[in-house]
Design a protein around this motif. Structure first.
Motif, short mmCIF file in Angstrom:
data_model
loop_
_atom_site.label_atom_id
_atom_site.label_comp_id
_atom_site.label_asym_id
_atom_site.label_seq_id
_atom_site.Cartn_x
_atom_site.Cartn_y
_atom_site.Cartn_z
N ILE A 140 -29.39 -14.02 21.15
CA ILE A 140 -30.68 -13.48 21.60
C ILE A 140 -31.41 -14.50 22.47
CG2 ILE A 140 -32.98 -12.73 20.83
CD1 ILE A 140 -31.62 -11.55 18.34
N TYR A 141 -31.36 -15.76 22.06
CA TYR A 141 -32.03 -16.81 22.83
C TYR A 141 -31.43 -16.93 24.23
CZ TYR A 141 -33.68 -21.34 24.41
OH TYR A 141 -34.25 -22.33 25.16
N VAL A 188 -38.51 -16.86 20.78
CA VAL A 188 -37.24 -16.73 20.05
C VAL A 188 -36.86 -18.07 19.41
CG1 VAL A 188 -34.75 -16.30 20.29
CG2 VAL A 188 -36.39 -14.84 21.48
N LEU A 199 -36.37 -18.72 15.50
CA LEU A 199 -35.06 -19.20 15.04
C LEU A 199 -35.20 -20.48 14.21
CD1 LEU A 199 -32.06 -18.64 15.23
CD2 LEU A 199 -32.01 -19.89 17.39
N ILE A 233 -27.94 -15.92 11.01
CA ILE A 233 -29.19 -16.07 11.77
C ILE A 233 -28.95 -16.86 13.05
CG2 ILE A 233 -31.44 -17.25 11.76
CD1 ILE A 233 -31.58 -16.54 8.74
N MET A 234 -28.21 -17.94 12.92
CA MET A 234 -27.96 -18.79 14.10
C MET A 234 -27.06 -18.08 15.11
SD MET A 234 -28.99 -21.71 15.15
CE MET A 234 -28.63 -22.87 16.46
N GLY A 252 -29.15 -15.36 16.55
CA GLY A 252 -30.30 -15.97 17.21
C GLY A 252 -29.95 -16.65 18.52
#
Lengths: 103, 156
Positions: free
Chosen positions: B143-144, B99, B103, B136-137, B140
């Motif tokens: 998710i991370y 991930v 990212l 995205i961040m 992300g």
């Protein structure tokens, strides 16, 4: 690379083992976080850490904390490379033993 | 180290120990993900500033903006460590590593897009790459954090 199973009686005691297991995937954790997560008394954890320091398995560092009203410092705890090796071997041995039971 | 007097544990102890370790690591993982609600938007804003930095002007102004945004990221990381009591400089396992790589690749792509837009004089379009970088961040990091918590529970 998986570690070779190798029992280590010095971290066999449950509190020592649990502490090493918490620290293994981290760089370090604060003393208060360890007390909360392990749900043990501060005295018990202090004694466990002292024992592991004597074995060379754990390292501590102290920092001043702006969050404390007094002059005491916060302590962070980390596994040494020797501690990681010992833990990896011991947990591999426990897992092997547990999987044998499951079969 | 083994000694002749060490009674090796039986399988019941092994199972109990592994269960206790799993419970401890779940608690630790929960402490980690409890911070995502503020850490993800904060990091997303800082990264968005980096992605948008070419709009300030290529070279010196861009570098100043990017440097300030990077300092903000360091500050966010510091606050995260203080709140969780956890210090880590690496993913906890293969999933969080994957991930993180994805990212980073996407953020770099967003930044390069902004830079290209600035160099061809299309600065007004940088808002699109900045918005993409922010989303995205934001997604992300969430998710991370979940992947990290999962890997933490499964670590050796």
């Amino acid at each position: 690379m998986p570690a070779d199973p190798r029992f280590d009686e010095t971290i066999h005691a449950l509190t020592r083992l649990r502490l090493c297991a918490l620290l293994r995937p981290l760089d370090a954790a604060s003393f208060s976080t360890l007390v909360d997560t392990l749900d043990v008394s501060e005295a018990n954890l202090s004694k466990t850490i002292r024992n592991l320091i004597e074995l060379g398995y754990v390292h501590t560092s102290k920092q001043t904390s702006p969050e404390r009203a007094d002059s005491r410092r916060t302590t962070t705890v980390s596994l040494t490379s020797r501690g990681r090796t010992a833990f990896d071997g011991h947990i591999a041995a426990l897992r092997k033993l547990a999987s044998t039971e499951a079969l | 180290m083994n000694s002749g007097h060490f009674d090796q544990p039986d399988s019941a102890f092994a199972l109990e120990a592994l269960v206790r370790i799993d419970v401890d690591r779940r608690r630790l993982a929960a402490r980690f993900t409890a911070e995502t609600w503020w850490a993800a938007p904060a990091q997303a804003l800082a990264v968005a500033a980096v992605v948008a930095s070419p709009a300030a002007g290529v070279a010196v102004p861009m570098s100043v903006v990017a440097a300030l945004a990077t300092m903000a990221l360091v500050g966010i990381d510091h606050a995260f460590r203080k709140r969780t009591g956890i210090s880590t400089n690496r993913p906890a396992g293969p999933v969080s590593l994957a991930v993180l790589i994805a990212l980073c690749a996407l953020i770099v792509a967003a930044f390069v897009t902004s830079l290209a837009l600035a160099m061809i004089g299309e600065r007004s379009w940088i808002i699109a790459s900045t918005s993409a970088g922010f989303i995205i961040m934001l997604v992300g990091v969430a998710i991370y954090d979940k992947a990290y918590a999962r890997d933490l529970r499964r670590a050796r």
